[in-house]
Structure formats: structure tokens, C-alpha cells
Design a protein around this motif. Structure first.
Motif, PDB file in Angstrom:
ATOM      1  N   ILE A 307     -17.255  15.704  24.819  1.00 32.89           N
ATOM      2  CA  ILE A 307     -18.241  15.670  25.985  1.00 32.89           C
ATOM      3  C   ILE A 307     -19.333  16.826  25.618  1.00 32.89           C
ATOM      4  N   ILE A 308     -18.746  17.938  25.103  1.00 33.72           N
ATOM      5  CA  ILE A 308     -19.754  18.915  24.663  1.00 33.72           C
ATOM      6  C   ILE A 308     -20.506  18.527  23.716  1.00 33.72           C
ATOM      7  N   LYS A 310     -21.426  15.517  22.655  1.00 34.67           N
ATOM      8  CA  LYS A 310     -22.526  14.651  23.174  1.00 34.67           C
ATOM      9  C   LYS A 310     -23.420  15.396  24.100  1.00 34.67           C
ATOM     10  N   ARG A 311     -23.094  16.240  24.867  1.00 40.12           N
ATOM     11  CA  ARG A 311     -24.176  16.875  25.602  1.00 40.12           C
ATOM     12  C   ARG A 311     -25.211  17.806  24.806  1.00 40.12           C
ATOM     13  N   LYS A 312     -24.788  18.310  23.639  1.00 40.80           N
ATOM     14  CA  LYS A 312     -25.281  19.101  22.513  1.00 40.80           C
ATOM     15  C   LYS A 312     -26.283  18.130  21.615  1.00 40.80           C
ATOM     16  N   ASN A 313     -25.945  16.631  21.851  1.00 41.80           N
ATOM     17  CA  ASN A 313     -26.469  15.655  20.914  1.00 41.80           C
ATOM     18  C   ASN A 313     -26.188  16.072  19.560  1.00 41.80           C
ATOM     19  N   TRP A 314     -24.996  16.409  19.221  1.00 41.30           N
ATOM     20  CA  TRP A 314     -24.494  16.539  18.017  1.00 41.30           C
ATOM     21  C   TRP A 314     -23.977  15.259  17.546  1.00 41.30           C
TER      22      TRP A 314
END
Length: 315
Positions: A307-308, A310-314
Motif C-alpha cells: 500500500i505504501i 503504491k501511494r508513493k508510485n514506486w
């Protein structure tokens, strides 16, 4: 027009006679042929010495009554996929044109045979001086170079299609071969510009202003071949840079995935290692459903990390 082939125990060469001048052509010269050239046309010993073997560089030099010029033309070998330089030496006098070749140069030989056998050889008939014929010979060779460049253009088109079809790795070798062709063509053509400029100055001094448009025309024919070559080079360089960028992006994506995997597995490995410590008391091991508790914790940690990321667009 009349063609004659001379033979004796030391020399053989073919000549074309017109009303205005004679064209002598010598293939793979020997010492007897060079000595004949030196004596019959009063050629300097230094020039005669250079005619025995191919020269390393293009040049145009004027002597008292003649011009000595060396040109190299690129010839592409289809089977080896490589471009070679083939030399033609010219001695231009007011009444004679002497050409010397050292290796197989099919297109040049074909042009000579055309004028030797074909009574409709317009290039020979309209030539009033050896300088006029020189224009048609070099024009024919540059036209041949333009056709030789067609295979480079075809390779570039094929490479472009592959690059934008996702085959970046597959075209690396094709790019290298095409760039080698460009380098070989440039090595042959680039020195000719200064040589042909010198020819223009020497030709006007020897033959007068009447031949200046023809000698300028030779520079124009050279410019056509050079500009097409430069256009192909710029296109190929752009494709090379683009392919390198695409490969770099894909490699970076792969490295990013490996980095993420390492980042995810490290805390999980640390967690499992802590649980495996040989201690007197362990808050999880030994409990009912301890295995499923550990699996649940690992799954929760992985989910939080995803989730983290994806939120950082990594990812």
C-alpha cells in the motif's frame, strides 16, 4: 571512338581514342606499365613511384603539364556486410586521361567497358577534354555511392521498426553494423572534399575557365552523397540514443523491482529470525495456531508495504 588493348612482354592496358583525347585504363599496374606511363607522358618519378602501390590518402597535385589525383570510393560487400575503400588514380593531361585501379571495382570497369563497346556512350562523345570526361566518370561513381547508401537506409528503416516494436535488445548488433558502415563510408568520402576543391583550382589553371562548371559539378555530386550520408548518420545516432534510453529504462525497472523485493523481504527475514532466537520465553511460539499467527503477521506487513509503495508510485 576506337578501343585498343596494348600487349607486350611487360605491359598491357586498354585505351579509348576520340577525336579530342585518349583515355588509358590500367588495372593492377606492374613496373613495365608504370614505366610506360612515365616515359610516354613525362610523369615525375615521385608520381610514377606512387602509381606502383595504392596510396593511403586522397589528394590532387598539379605538375607542369598534368594533374595527379587519388580518390577512394566506398564499396559495400553484401556477404561480409562491410564497406571497403577502392582506389582510383587519375593522371589528367590536355590530351590524355590515365586511370589506374588496384583492386576489383566492378562499377568503374563496367563504365569503361560501356564506353569501349557502346557507340552510344554519350559521356565520351560530349567530352571535349579529359577534364570533361573526368566529370562524367566521377559523377557515375558518386551516383553508384548513392545507390550503395540505399542498403544503409534500408537497415535504418528496419532498425527503427524493431526498436518501436519492443525489440531493443535484438537491434543492438544491427545498430553496431550500421554504424560501422557509416564510419567506413565517411572515412572514404570525407577527405575527398578538400581533394576535389584542389582539383577545381588545378583544373581551371590547366584547362581554362571553360571546364570550371564541370569541376564545380563534381563538387555538387560529392555534396549529394555526403549530405545523404550525414542524414543517415544523424538518423542512426538518434535511433541509437533512443534505443539506449529505452534499454536503460527497462533495466532501471528491473533494478527497481529487485530493490523493492529486497526491501520487502529484509524486514520479514528479520522478523522470522527474531522468532527463531533460542530464548527462555517467546511471545508467539508455543501458542495455539502459532504458525498461522506468524503467516498472518507476515501477510499484514507485506500488505502495508505494498500500500505504501503504491501511494508513493514506486510500483
Amino acid at each position: 571512338m576506337k578501343g585498343i588493348t596494348w600487349y607486350n612482354d611487360r605491359m598491357s592496358h586498354t585505351q579509348l581514342k576520340t577525336k579530342h583525347f585518349i583515355w588509358h585504363h590500367i588495372q593492377k599496374p606492374n613496373e613495365g606499365e608504370i614505366e610506360w606511363v612515365r616515359q610516354s607522358h613525362k610523369i615525375h618519378e615521385l608520381v610514377a613511384g606512387e602509381l606502383i602501390h595504392p596510396s593511403a590518402r586522397a589528394k590532387a597535385e598539379r605538375f607542369d603539364h598534368y594533374i595527379y589525383m587519388v580518390l577512394h570510393f566506398p564499396i559495400f560487400n553484401v556477404y561480409e556486410r562491410k564497406t571497403y575503400q577502392r582506389e582510383v588514380d587519375f593522371i589528367i593531361t590536355k590530351k590524355d586521361l590515365i586511370t589506374v585501379t588496384y583492386e576489383e571495382l566492378p562499377h568503374f570497369e563496367d563504365f569503361f567497358k560501356k564506353c569501349l563497346l557502346d557507340n552510344s556512350c554519350e559521356e565520351l562523345f560530349v567530352s571535349k577534354t579529359p577534364a570533361h570526361l573526368l566529370f562524367y566518370i566521377i559523377k557515375e561513381m558518386f551516383n553508384f555511392s548513392l545507390r550503395q547508401l540505399d542498403h544503409i537506409q534500408a537497415n535504418i528503416n528496419s532498425i527503427e521498426e524493431k526498436i518501436f516494436s519492443g525489440l531493443e535488445r535484438a537491434v543492438v548488433e544491427d545498430l553496431s553494423v550500421a554504424r560501422r558502415d557509416i564510419i567506413d563510408f565517411r572515412r572514404a568520402l570525407k577527405p575527398q572534399h578538400i581533394t576535389l576543391e584542389s582539383l577545381q583550382a588545378h583544373g581551371v589553371a590547366l584547362f581554362g575557365r571553360d571546364v570550371e562548371p564541370y569541376l564545380s559539378g563534381i563538387l555538387g555530386e560529392y555534396a549529394k552523397a555526403w549530405n545523404l550520408l550525414e542524414n543517415n548518420k544523424e538518423t542512426l545516432d538518434a535511433l541509437y540514443d533512443n534505443n539506449t534510453t529505452l534499454l536503460s529504462i527497462k533495466q532501471n525497472e528491473v533494478m527497481k523491482m529487485f530493490t523493492i523485493m529486497a526491501f520487502v523481504t529484509f524486514p520479514l527475514s528479520l522478523f522470522v529470525s527474531i522468532l527463531g532466537l533460542d530464548t527462555a520465553r517467546n511471545p508467539i511460539l508455543g501458542r495455539t495456531h502459532d504458525f498461522w499467527i506468524i503467516v498472518g503477521v507476515i501477510f499484514a506487513l507485506v500488505s502495508v508495504m505494498i500500500i505504501i509503495f503504491k501511494r508513493k508510485n514506486w510500483i
